[in-house]
Design an enzyme around this catalytic site. Structure first.
Site, PDB file in Angstrom:
ATOM      1  N   CYS A  11       0.991  -1.172   0.121  1.00 28.92           N
ATOM      2  CA  CYS A  11      -0.089  -0.209   0.107  1.00 28.92           C
ATOM      3  C   CYS A  11       0.970   1.165  -0.042  1.00 28.92           C
ATOM      4  O   CYS A  11       2.101   1.268  -0.191  1.00 28.92           O
ATOM      5  CB  CYS A  11      -0.919  -0.012   1.324  1.00 28.92           C
ATOM      6  SG  CYS A  11      -0.278   0.252   2.714  1.00 28.92           S
ATOM      7  N   CYS A  85      -2.426   1.546  -4.147  1.00 29.18           N
ATOM      8  CA  CYS A  85      -1.099   2.200  -4.689  1.00 29.18           C
ATOM      9  C   CYS A  85      -0.939   2.286  -5.995  1.00 29.18           C
ATOM     10  O   CYS A  85      -0.165   2.528  -6.620  1.00 29.18           O
ATOM     11  CB  CYS A  85      -0.038   1.651  -3.982  1.00 29.18           C
ATOM     12  SG  CYS A  85       0.369  -0.232  -4.531  1.00 29.18           S
ATOM     13  N   CYS A  89       3.457  -0.785  -8.364  1.00 31.90           N
ATOM     14  CA  CYS A  89       4.115  -2.072  -8.156  1.00 31.90           C
ATOM     15  C   CYS A  89       4.652  -2.388  -9.611  1.00 31.90           C
ATOM     16  O   CYS A  89       3.984  -2.619 -10.482  1.00 31.90           O
ATOM     17  CB  CYS A  89       3.053  -2.908  -7.724  1.00 31.90           C
ATOM     18  SG  CYS A  89       3.818  -4.549  -7.196  1.00 31.90           S
TER      19      CYS A  89
END
Length: 137
Positions: A11, A85, A89
């Protein structure tokens, strides 16, 4: 390389949702799953409301520290679970990616964080079922 599944929770601040998810998975799976958590922009410390609501269910995350998301953490994980998020990633072929839409506990009190904790527990139990790892509790 380990034969047990490896899960990374990500996150933004690694201070609430991902810390609670990692703690639930560790609590329910023990050493049968490798657990990591990280943040795309780690906070200064774990959310006190998250610490309190986890303490209520007998899980202590008070000593946890937000960690920076690294490419290696993603590479070393079989499953990467993001929580608000976005696209921060890194994506690698052969990895499984899930995005859990969870309310951000930042700045919220214990009353508001409890349902987030409970939602995370349900999702982690479902993940364990998918991984074929029975919950210990």
């Amino acid at each position: 390389m380990s034969d047990k599944p490896s899960v990374l929770f990500v996150c933004v601040h690694n201070a609430g949702r991902s810390q609670m998810a990692a703690a639930w998975l560790t609590h329910l799976a023990g050493d049968r799953v490798e657990v990591r958590s990280a943040g795309s922009n780690p906070g200064a410390g774990v959310n006190p409301a998250a610490v309190e609501v986890m303490r209520e269910v007998g899980i202590d995350i008070s000593a946890e520290v937000p960690k920076m998301l690294t490419v290696d953490a993603v590479k070393e994980s079989d499953v990467c679970i993001t929580m608000g998020c976005g696209d921060t990633c890194p994506v690698f072929p052969g990895k499984r990616y899930l995005d859990w839409q969870l309310e951000d506990p930042a700045g919220q009190g214990v009353e508001a964080v409890r349902p987030i904790r409970d939602d995370i527990e349900r999702r982690v139990r479902g993940l364990l079922d998918e991984l074929g790892v029975p919950a210990q509790h």
